[in-house]
Design a protein around this motif. Structure first.
Motif, mmCIF file in Angstrom:
data_model
loop_
_atom_site.group_PDB
_atom_site.id
_atom_site.type_symbol
_atom_site.label_atom_id
_atom_site.label_comp_id
_atom_site.label_asym_id
_atom_site.label_seq_id
_atom_site.Cartn_x
_atom_site.Cartn_y
_atom_site.Cartn_z
ATOM 1 N N PHE A 141 0.886 -1.289 0.029
ATOM 2 C CA PHE A 141 0.058 -0.136 0.161
ATOM 3 C C PHE A 141 0.840 1.281 -0.169
ATOM 4 O O PHE A 141 0.303 2.347 -0.091
ATOM 5 C CB PHE A 141 -1.145 0.318 1.174
ATOM 6 C CG PHE A 141 -2.030 -0.805 0.784
ATOM 7 C CD1 PHE A 141 -3.060 -0.534 -0.364
ATOM 8 C CD2 PHE A 141 -2.687 -1.833 1.649
ATOM 9 C CE1 PHE A 141 -4.289 -1.334 -0.420
ATOM 10 C CE2 PHE A 141 -3.840 -2.489 1.556
ATOM 11 C CZ PHE A 141 -4.497 -2.194 0.658
ATOM 12 N N THR A 142 2.188 1.230 -0.074
ATOM 13 C CA THR A 142 3.164 2.232 0.153
ATOM 14 C C THR A 142 3.114 2.880 -1.523
ATOM 15 O O THR A 142 3.683 3.678 -1.843
ATOM 16 C CB THR A 142 4.335 2.164 0.655
ATOM 17 O OG1 THR A 142 5.124 1.093 -0.164
ATOM 18 C CG2 THR A 142 4.114 1.909 2.117
ATOM 19 N N ASP A 143 2.586 1.874 -2.329
ATOM 20 C CA ASP A 143 2.804 1.970 -3.825
ATOM 21 C C ASP A 143 1.511 1.575 -4.662
ATOM 22 O O ASP A 143 1.321 0.373 -5.223
ATOM 23 C CB ASP A 143 4.118 1.059 -4.175
ATOM 24 C CG ASP A 143 4.227 1.219 -5.749
ATOM 25 O OD1 ASP A 143 3.664 1.849 -6.434
ATOM 26 O OD2 ASP A 143 5.105 0.402 -6.252
ATOM 27 N N PRO A 144 0.417 2.331 -4.425
ATOM 28 C CA PRO A 144 -0.702 1.998 -4.875
ATOM 29 C C PRO A 144 -0.841 1.784 -6.302
ATOM 30 O O PRO A 144 -1.502 0.745 -6.829
ATOM 31 C CB PRO A 144 -1.655 3.351 -4.620
ATOM 32 C CG PRO A 144 -0.973 4.183 -3.900
ATOM 33 C CD PRO A 144 0.549 3.679 -3.617
ATOM 34 N N THR A 145 0.115 2.502 -7.360
ATOM 35 C CA THR A 145 -0.025 2.141 -8.794
ATOM 36 C C THR A 145 0.701 0.987 -9.004
ATOM 37 O O THR A 145 0.395 0.208 -9.943
ATOM 38 C CB THR A 145 0.502 3.319 -9.448
ATOM 39 O OG1 THR A 145 1.914 3.693 -9.098
ATOM 40 C CG2 THR A 145 -0.272 4.514 -9.503
ATOM 41 N N VAL A 174 -9.621 -4.477 3.985
ATOM 42 C CA VAL A 174 -8.466 -4.843 4.658
ATOM 43 C C VAL A 174 -7.986 -3.694 5.505
ATOM 44 O O VAL A 174 -8.053 -2.666 4.935
ATOM 45 C CB VAL A 174 -7.492 -5.565 3.820
ATOM 46 C CG1 VAL A 174 -7.973 -6.957 3.283
ATOM 47 C CG2 VAL A 174 -7.245 -4.757 2.672
ATOM 48 N N PRO A 175 -7.376 -4.028 6.326
ATOM 49 C CA PRO A 175 -6.782 -2.937 7.324
ATOM 50 C C PRO A 175 -5.552 -2.382 6.554
ATOM 51 O O PRO A 175 -4.663 -3.066 6.100
ATOM 52 C CB PRO A 175 -6.300 -3.440 8.639
ATOM 53 C CG PRO A 175 -6.048 -4.798 8.333
ATOM 54 C CD PRO A 175 -6.990 -5.381 7.196
ATOM 55 N N LEU A 176 -5.250 -1.093 6.585
ATOM 56 C CA LEU A 176 -4.125 -0.454 6.259
ATOM 57 C C LEU A 176 -2.957 -0.323 7.287
ATOM 58 O O LEU A 176 -2.560 0.740 7.991
ATOM 59 C CB LEU A 176 -4.493 1.315 5.624
ATOM 60 C CG LEU A 176 -3.443 1.799 4.879
ATOM 61 C CD1 LEU A 176 -3.031 0.998 3.706
ATOM 62 C CD2 LEU A 176 -4.028 3.103 4.241
ATOM 63 N N LEU A 177 -2.615 -1.417 7.757
ATOM 64 C CA LEU A 177 -1.455 -1.423 8.959
ATOM 65 C C LEU A 177 -0.076 -1.673 8.244
ATOM 66 O O LEU A 177 0.586 -1.048 7.836
ATOM 67 C CB LEU A 177 -2.324 -2.472 9.899
ATOM 68 C CG LEU A 177 -3.433 -1.991 10.779
ATOM 69 C CD1 LEU A 177 -3.953 -2.928 11.521
ATOM 70 C CD2 LEU A 177 -3.377 -0.757 11.124
ATOM 71 N N GLY A 178 0.243 -2.846 8.577
ATOM 72 C CA GLY A 178 1.738 -3.552 8.137
ATOM 73 C C GLY A 178 1.451 -3.784 6.827
ATOM 74 O O GLY A 178 0.502 -3.971 6.024
#
Ligand SMILES: [Fe+2]
Ligand SMILES: [Fe+2]
Length: 191
Positions: free
Chosen positions: A12-16, A179-183
């Motif tokens: 999720f640090t790189d959505p594209t 889903v959670p945006l955690l790890g």
């Protein structure tokens, strides 16, 4: 049911990057459909039935989330920017959205024929032909569509969007998948 393919995915640090990962799954499941189309003259083997069912589930449940990621999260944020290098890419967004609409009836046709095949164990020769034609048109449409997104739109988005925009896109993608945006690993979307 979520589909997880391959060990290497973006996070999720790189959505594209995640959106490009979805493209690899789209290509793979289109190949699955094309392979099924070649054997529909006979009843499905257990493996063919299972693979076909997985592809149908993917395009019914997961692919629409990918389209929503683009149309509701990514494209609007790109349209809000005015960098000159984005100008020609922005002009392609309307066409990409038209592609999203254009594939819907093809997916519906593929699903209808595939469900008949799975339920009855056979398809008429003309229905096999119709299935193959619809899958070929899907592959043709997605080939160019994905090329434009992977090589033009996504790199520009990765370069130009702010970190807060990327975080917002990632949060919306996570929410869509519940889903959670955690790890990093824990938050990998599988669709
Ligand atoms: Fe798209
Ligand atoms: Fe896409």
């Amino acid at each position: 049911m979520p589909v997880q393919i391959g060990a290497k995915t973006h996070n999720f640090t790189d959505p594209t990057g995640l959106l490009s990962d979805c493209h690899r799954r789209i290509e793979m499941f289109l190949e699955t459909l094309a392979a099924a189309g070649k054997v529909m003259g006979a009843p499905p083997s257990v493996d063919t039935a299972r693979a076909l069912q997985s592809a149908l589930v993917y395009f019914r449940q997961a692919a629409p989330k990918h389209t929503a990621d683009e149309e509701q999260s990514l494209f609007p944020r790109l349209r809000g920017r005015e960098e000159p290098e984005l100008k020609s890419a922005l002009s392609t967004l309307d066409r990409l959205e038209k592609d999203h609409e254009a594939v819907s009836p093809l997916h519906a046709e593929v699903e209808r024929l595939a469900e008949t095949y799975l339920e009855t164990g056979s398809l008429s020769a003309s229905d096999v032909q119709a299935f193959q034609t619809a899958v070929a048109r899907l592959q043709e449409t997605y080939r160019e569509h994905i090329r434009v997104e992977d090589f033009t739109v996504f790199p520009l988005a990765a370069h130009l969007l702010s970190d807060s925009d990327k975080s917002a896109i990632a949060q919306e993608m996570a929410t869509r998948r519940k889903v959670p945006l955690l790890g990093i690993d824990a938050a990998k979307p599988s669709e």
